[in-house]
Design an enzyme around this catalytic site. Structure first.
Site, short mmCIF file in Angstrom:
data_model
loop_
_atom_site.label_atom_id
_atom_site.label_comp_id
_atom_site.label_asym_id
_atom_site.label_seq_id
_atom_site.Cartn_x
_atom_site.Cartn_y
_atom_site.Cartn_z
CG HIS A 240 -1.59 -1.24 1.54
ND1 HIS A 240 -2.79 -1.55 0.97
CD2 HIS A 240 -1.27 -2.31 2.33
CE1 HIS A 240 -3.19 -2.73 1.41
NE2 HIS A 240 -2.29 -3.20 2.23
C1 BDR Z 1 -2.00 0.06 5.95
O1 BDR Z 1 -1.92 -0.57 7.22
C2 BDR Z 1 -0.60 -0.88 7.54
O2 BDR Z 1 -0.49 -2.15 8.13
C3 BDR Z 1 0.19 -0.76 6.27
O3 BDR Z 1 1.51 -0.32 6.56
C4 BDR Z 1 -0.58 0.26 5.47
O4 BDR Z 1 -0.14 1.58 5.76
C5 BDR Z 1 -2.87 -0.78 5.04
O5 BDR Z 1 -4.12 -0.96 5.60
#
Ligand code: BDR
Ligand code: CA
Length: 305
Positions: A240
């Site tokens: 992400h």
């Molecule tokens: C987000 O949650 C975190 O665990 C990841 O780093 C990302 O920023 C995705 O839902």
């Protein structure tokens, strides 16, 4: 050179985001002014220790400081089951000592760079705290990109909430309720499409060549692959935060539309983001060129050789 401040919680996908920003910094395409951390995937001090380790591996000199230790109004919950016991998968490095004040770093960057880009890839705790402690400087933040939320989409933490917004729902609500300019929002429905699997990881390691971090990526990523597999997503990982950085810096094609987003703070809908009627406060990213993002990662990784 675009000035960039990243506020993150490494975290495995945050680590790849830092790797990418370091590459752009080496290429002279951005000036990475600083890294601050939020509590989310792990504690803020552990996230800062992790970010310092990544920074030192990549030979950049951006200051790294831990941010607020806890969410605005709810107890801190971290996620060792997703990112490993201390946030870097199977790799463990020391937490960072408290040796600086993160809002001073933000103030300095804002005063120095009118066109500062702030990228938030963890909970919005620091962003909301900064608005309260430094309202005049906050009002000068015109380029803010946030990874979080699941707008009209299923969540990854509760049926309707995404992790970053769920961890600190009051901060997420504040970030969208009081934005001085529309926030670019990279939410789950787009960011989860950027996947790295073992063949892609091998390609990344080859692109990095002798860069020291290359040898550590398997032990970091393996944890994330296993987590996604346990979730029924296959032996691969959603990256992400890296895609978010590429979108923030306009390095990949994407589509967006102007909408109003609000975030619920309470009960079963804690952290749920939704489109509501009213003045637009968000550039909601609706699609991104995923093939282009993989090509962009290759280009950047080769700069770290
Ligand atoms: C987000 O949650 C975190 O665990 C990841 O780093 C990302 O920023 C995705 O839902
Ligand atoms: Ca993150």
């Amino acid at each position: 050179m675009t000035p960039v401040l990243i506020d993150c919680d490494p975290g495995i996908d945050d680590t790849l985001a830092l790797l990418y920003l370091a590459a752009l910094d080496h290429l002279g395409e951005i000036d990475l002014c600083g890294v601050t951390t939020t509590a989310g995937n792990t504690t803020a001090t552990q996230a800062a220790g992790n970010a310092r380790w990544v920074r030192d591996q990549l030979r950049i000199d951006a200051p790294v400081l831990p941010g607020q230790p806890v969410p605005l109004a709810v107890p801190l919950v971290t996620t060792p089951e997703t990112h490993g016991p201390t946030g870097l998968g199977y790799l463990e490095v020391p937490a960072a000592p408290e040796d600086g004040t993160w809002p001073d770093l933000w103030v300095e960057a804002i005063e120095k760079h009118e066109d500062l880009h702030l990228i938030v890839t963890g909970p919005c705790t620091n962003l909301a705290s900064f608005r309260q402690s430094h309202p005049e400087h906050h009002a000068r933040l015109r380029n803010v990109t946030v990874m979080g939320g699941a707008v009209g989409y299923r969540g990854n933490t509760t049926p309707t909430a995404e992790w970053n917004f769920w961890v600190d729902p009051h901060a997420a609500a504040d970030a969208f309720g009081h934005t001085p300019a529309p926030v670019t929002l990279c939410s789950l429905e787009v960011t989860e499409q950027f996947l790295i699997d073992p063949p892609r990881l091998e390609g990344l390691i080859a692109d990095l060549g002798p860069a020291p971090i290359a040898g550590h990526l398997p032990e970091i990523l393996r944890f994330y692959f296993e987590f996604h597999q346990a979730q029924g997503e296959g032996y691969q990982a959603q990256i992400h935060d890296l895609l978010t950085c590429m979108i923030a810096l306009e390095r990949v094609g994407y589509e967006h539309r102007g909408v109003r987003v609000d975030v619920d703070t309470r009960g079963e809908r804690r952290g749920t983001s939704e489109e509501t009627a009213g003045t637009s406060n968000t550039r909601l990213v609706t699609s991104a060129d995923i093939d282009g993002a993989h090509a962009e990662l290759t280009r950047a990784a080769r700069a770290l050789r």
